[in-house]
Design an enzyme around this catalytic site. Structure first.
Site, PDB file in Angstrom:
ATOM      1  CG  ASP A  62      -2.182   0.978   1.040  1.00  0.00           C
ATOM      2  OD1 ASP A  62      -2.200   1.488  -0.066  1.00  0.00           O
ATOM      3  OD2 ASP A  62      -2.775   1.007   2.165  1.00  0.00           O
ATOM      4  N   GLY A  63       0.273   2.330  -0.539  1.00  0.00           N
ATOM      5  CA  GLY A  63       1.173   3.507  -0.552  1.00  0.00           C
ATOM      6  C   GLY A  63       1.638   4.186  -1.990  1.00  0.00           C
ATOM      7  CG  HIS A  96       0.084   1.942  -9.180  1.00  0.00           C
ATOM      8  ND1 HIS A  96      -0.279   1.649  -7.790  1.00  0.00           N
ATOM      9  CD2 HIS A  96      -1.294   2.424  -9.550  1.00  0.00           C
ATOM     10  CE1 HIS A  96      -1.353   2.153  -7.494  1.00  0.00           C
ATOM     11  NE2 HIS A  96      -1.801   2.866  -8.603  1.00  0.00           N
ATOM     12  CB  THR A 127     -13.022  -8.089  -5.695  1.00  0.00           C
ATOM     13  OG1 THR A 127     -12.868  -7.871  -4.409  1.00  0.00           O
ATOM     14  CG2 THR A 127     -12.742  -9.447  -6.101  1.00  0.00           C
ATOM     15  CG  LEU A 164       9.534 -17.138  -3.702  1.00  0.00           C
ATOM     16  CD1 LEU A 164       8.988 -17.199  -2.163  1.00  0.00           C
ATOM     17  CD2 LEU A 164       9.933 -15.797  -3.984  1.00  0.00           C
ATOM     18  CG  LEU A 170      -6.590  -7.888   8.266  1.00  0.00           C
ATOM     19  CD1 LEU A 170      -7.378  -9.201   8.857  1.00  0.00           C
ATOM     20  CD2 LEU A 170      -5.025  -8.013   7.914  1.00  0.00           C
TER      21      LEU A 170
END
Ligand code: FPP
Length: 263
Positions: free
Chosen positions: A37-38, A54, A83, A148, A212
Site C-alpha cells: 500500500d502507499g 505503481h 476485487t 519460491l 486487512l
C-alpha cells in the site's frame, strides 16, 4: 526515520547481508503475504501521477522477491489488485492491468533462473486478455520450478473467495460427494484458492494503514501481523528482513500455551 508498529524495533546497524544471515539462523516464515500500500501517496509526495507510484512499486516487488527467495521463503503472496480496485479511474485500472505484463516481460528470465514458480489467486478470467496471456505463459513456463512460489493476488477478494468456496462445497453436497458433517475447517481450507499453499506465517502491510482490506481473511487467522508506515515504493530488503526478524522473536501460541507457561 520510518516507524514500525507493534514494538517492531529494527537494528539499523546491521547490513542487508548481516540481516539475511540473522534471519537464516532461525526458522524463516514459510509463507509471507504482503499488502503493498502507499503507491499513490508516494507519487503525490513527488507531484507525479499515481501510476508512477505503481511503476516504482513494481520495482519493489522485484527486490522483495529476490530477497525472499534468497532467505528460503516458500511462498510470497502479493496483493496486486483487489476485487474493489475496479472502482478506480479507468486509466489507473488499465495501468495496473498492464503491470503484470511489464513485470513478467522484464523479470521472467530472472524468475526462471531463481527457480521461482509464478502463480495467481483471484478470478483472472475477467482480466484483460494481455494480462491473462502473460500470467498463463509465466505459470506454464515456471510450473516445474521448486523454489519460491510468487503468488499474485489479482482481482482477489477474500469474501468473493469464500462465496466461491461455499458454492463449490454446496454443489458437492447436493451431488452426494460430501455430507454436511464432512464440512469442517479442513474442507473449507481445501476449497479456497490458496488450498495448495501453507497458511501465511507473516503478513506485512505498508503505508501506515492498519487493516486487512478483504485480504486472506480465513487464512490469516493465526498469522503474525507487521505494519510499517513506509510507502510500498520505499519498502526495501532491510525492512523486509526486519519484519522477518520481528516474526522470529514472537511467541506463536495458536490459542494455547507454550513451554514454561504450561508448568
Ligand atoms: C495500493 O496502493 C496498491 C495497489 C492497489 C496496487 C499494487 C500494485 C503494485 C505494488 C505494483 C506491482 C504489481 C505487479 C503486478 C508487479 P494505493 O495506490 O492505494 O496507494 P495510496 O493508498 O497511497 O493511494
Amino acid at each position: 526515520m520510518f516507524k514500525n508498529f507493534l514494538g517492531n524495533k529494527a537494528n539499523t546497524a546491521l547490513t542487508i547481508e548481516q540481516r539475511k544471515s540473522e534471519c537464516m539462523r532461525e526458522a524463516v516464515p514459510s509463507h509471507i503475504a504482503i499488502i503493498m500500500d502507499g503507491n499513490g501517496r508516494w507519487a503525490k509526495k513527488r507531484a507525479l501521477p499515481r501510476v508512477a507510484g505503481h511503476r516504482e512499486g513494481m520495482k519493489t516487488v522485484k527486490k522483495i522477491t529476490r530477497c525472499a527467495s534468497e532467505i528460503g521463503v516458500k511462498a510470497l503472496t502479493v496483493y496486486a489488485f483487489s476485487t474493489e480496485n475496479w472502482k478506480r479511474p479507468k486509466d489507473e485500472v488499465d495501468f495496473l492491468m498492464r503491470l503484470p505484463v511489464d513485470f513478467l516481460d522484464t523479470f521472467l528470465p530472472e524468475l526462471i533462473e531463481r527457480n521461482v514458480r509464478v502463480e495467481t489467486i483471484g478470478d483472472s478470467s475477467v482480466l484483460p486478455l494481455h494480462t491473462q496471456k502473460a500470467l498463463t505463459e509465466a505459470m506454464e513456463t515456471t510450473k516445474h520450478n521448486t523454489g519460491l512460489v510468487l503468488n499474485f493476488a489479482l482481482n482477489y477478494g477474500s469474501r468473493d473467495e469464500m462465496v466461491k468456496a461455499m458454492k463449490a462445497i454446496m454443489m458437492r453436497v447436493a451431488e452426494g460427494e460430501l455430507t454436511a458433517e464432512q464440512v469442517d475447517e479442513d474442507c473449507i481450507t481445501a476449497h479456497l484458492m490458496t488450498a495448495h499453499l501453507p497458511e501465511p506465517d507473516l503478513l506485512i502491510r505498508t503505508s501506515g494503514e492498519v487493516r486487512l482490506s478483504n485480504f486472506m481473511l480465513w487464512q490469516l487467522a493465526y498469522t503474525e501481523l507487521w505494519f510499517t508506515d513506509m510507502l510500498w515504493p520505499d519498502f526495501n530488503e532491510a525492512a523486509f528482513l526486519d519484519a522477518v526478524m520481528s516474526y522470529q522473536k514472537r511467541n506463536r501460541r495458536y490459542g494455547g500455551l507454550k513451554g514454561e507457561e504450561t508448568k
